[in-house]
Enzyme design. Structure first.
Site, short mmCIF file in Angstrom:
data_model
loop_
_atom_site.label_atom_id
_atom_site.label_comp_id
_atom_site.label_asym_id
_atom_site.label_seq_id
_atom_site.Cartn_x
_atom_site.Cartn_y
_atom_site.Cartn_z
N SER A 14 64.64 81.29 9.70
CA SER A 14 64.16 81.77 11.02
C SER A 14 64.67 80.86 12.14
CB SER A 14 62.63 81.85 11.05
OG SER A 14 62.06 80.55 11.04
N ASN A 15 64.87 79.59 11.85
CA ASN A 15 65.46 78.69 12.86
C ASN A 15 66.93 79.04 13.08
OD1 ASN A 15 63.58 76.47 13.89
ND2 ASN A 15 63.11 76.55 11.72
N LEU A 91 66.25 71.54 2.97
CA LEU A 91 65.38 70.64 2.20
C LEU A 91 66.17 69.70 1.31
CD1 LEU A 91 62.58 73.19 1.28
CD2 LEU A 91 62.70 71.63 3.22
N ASN A 108 68.09 67.70 13.26
CA ASN A 108 67.12 68.33 12.38
C ASN A 108 65.94 68.82 13.20
OD1 ASN A 108 65.89 69.03 9.82
ND2 ASN A 108 64.58 67.24 10.05
N HIS A 110 61.84 69.50 12.81
CA HIS A 110 60.72 69.19 11.90
C HIS A 110 59.43 69.74 12.50
CE1 HIS A 110 58.57 67.08 8.75
NE2 HIS A 110 57.71 66.70 9.67
N ASP A 151 63.67 62.10 8.22
CA ASP A 151 62.95 62.36 9.49
C ASP A 151 62.79 61.09 10.33
OD1 ASP A 151 60.69 64.52 7.64
OD2 ASP A 151 62.64 64.96 8.54
N GLU A 180 59.30 75.49 17.20
CA GLU A 180 60.56 75.02 16.58
C GLU A 180 61.74 75.83 17.12
OE1 GLU A 180 60.55 74.66 12.27
OE2 GLU A 180 58.36 74.74 12.37
C1 GRF Z 1 60.20 75.42 9.01
O1 GRF Z 1 58.86 74.98 9.03
C2 GRF Z 1 61.08 74.28 9.42
O2 GRF Z 1 60.49 73.41 10.34
C3 GRF Z 1 61.24 73.55 8.15
O3 GRF Z 1 61.48 74.57 7.21
C4 GRF Z 1 60.64 75.67 7.57
C5 GRF Z 1 61.35 76.98 7.39
O4 GRF Z 1 62.31 77.08 8.36
N1 GRF Z 1 62.27 72.55 8.33
P1 GRF Z 1 63.29 78.37 8.42
O5 GRF Z 1 62.43 79.59 8.67
O6 GRF Z 1 63.98 78.45 7.07
O7 GRF Z 1 64.21 78.08 9.54
#
Ligand code: GRF
Length: 207
Positions: A14-15, A91, A108, A110, A151, A180
């Site tokens: 989603s980011n 991750l 990054n 967070h 982080d 975010e």
């Molecule tokens: C989000 O909470 C982000 O902050 C963390 O991973 C989660 C999922 O992010 N780093 P996304 O929807 O895969 O971008």
């Protein structure tokens, strides 16, 4: 200035989507040259595909040694002439060589106000569960440069979220995710326009 961006993901993306949307509505001038996921079925790979963005599943588990994985990742980044690496829900651990090569060129996002609720094991819903468990009244999201730690790099932007008493961890996660998406795009805009000045651990924003 238009940056060649590599986005590294592990999950829903989603980011990543917030960056894609910002580029497509010309709020950002940069181009996502490649999306790299360390998980084969990350929905973020589907998002890249839908928007005609090259993507690659790349996991260190598929290489005989960390060095081979590192060399492959470096080669991809070099071939795409990457200016900035964005860890967006990523991750995995970024190899030291890459961090050295891309000093202050990896950011990054967070889902907490670093240095609270971050570091090893603090990702996804766990972050928000720990926030509620502790009983803090304010949480939020942080963008930061990536260094050798988890982080721990210099903080670029933070935005707070006031916690109401009856909120659940899942609801909190959704609210923080909105922040975010917002600060990640704003951070990229600042970098595109060369508005950041790094002074030791402090990142000054020259608006
Ligand atoms: C989000 O909470 C982000 O902050 C963390 O991973 C989660 C999922 O992010 N780093 P996304 O929807 O895969 O971008």
């Amino acid at each position: 200035m238009s940056l060649n961006i590599a986005v590294m993901i592990s999950g829903s993306g989603s980011n990543l989507q917030s960056i894609i949307d910002a580029i497509e509505k010309n709020s950002l001038k940069s181009e996502i040259k490649i999306v790299i996921s360390n998980t084969k079925n990350a929905y973020g790979l589907v998002r890249a595909e839908k928007h005609g963005i090259k993507s690659r599943y790349l996991s260190k588990n598929n290489y005989n040694s960390p060095r081979e994985y590192e060399e492959e990742l470096l080669e991809i980044l070099n071939n795409k002439k990457i200016d900035l690496i964005v860890l967006a829900g990523y991750l995995g651990i970024v190899p030291g060589e890459i961090i050295k090569h891309y000093k202050n060129k990896i950011i990054n996002i967070h889902p907490s106000l670093i240095p609270s609720f971050c570091g090893k094991g603090f990702y996804g819903l766990t972050v928000h569960e720990k926030v509620l468990e502790y009983g803090v009244k304010v949480t939020g999201a942080t963008t930061h440069f990536v260094d050798e730690g988890v982080d721990t790099g210099p903080i670029i932007m933070q935005e707070p979220f006031k916690i109401e008493d009856e909120i659940t961890a899942e609801e909190l996660q959704k609210e923080v995710l909105k922040i975010e998406h917002k600060i990640l795009v704003e951070t990229l805009g600042l970098i595109e326009n060369k508005k950041l000045e790094i002074n030791g651990r402090r990142v000054l924003i020259r608006r």
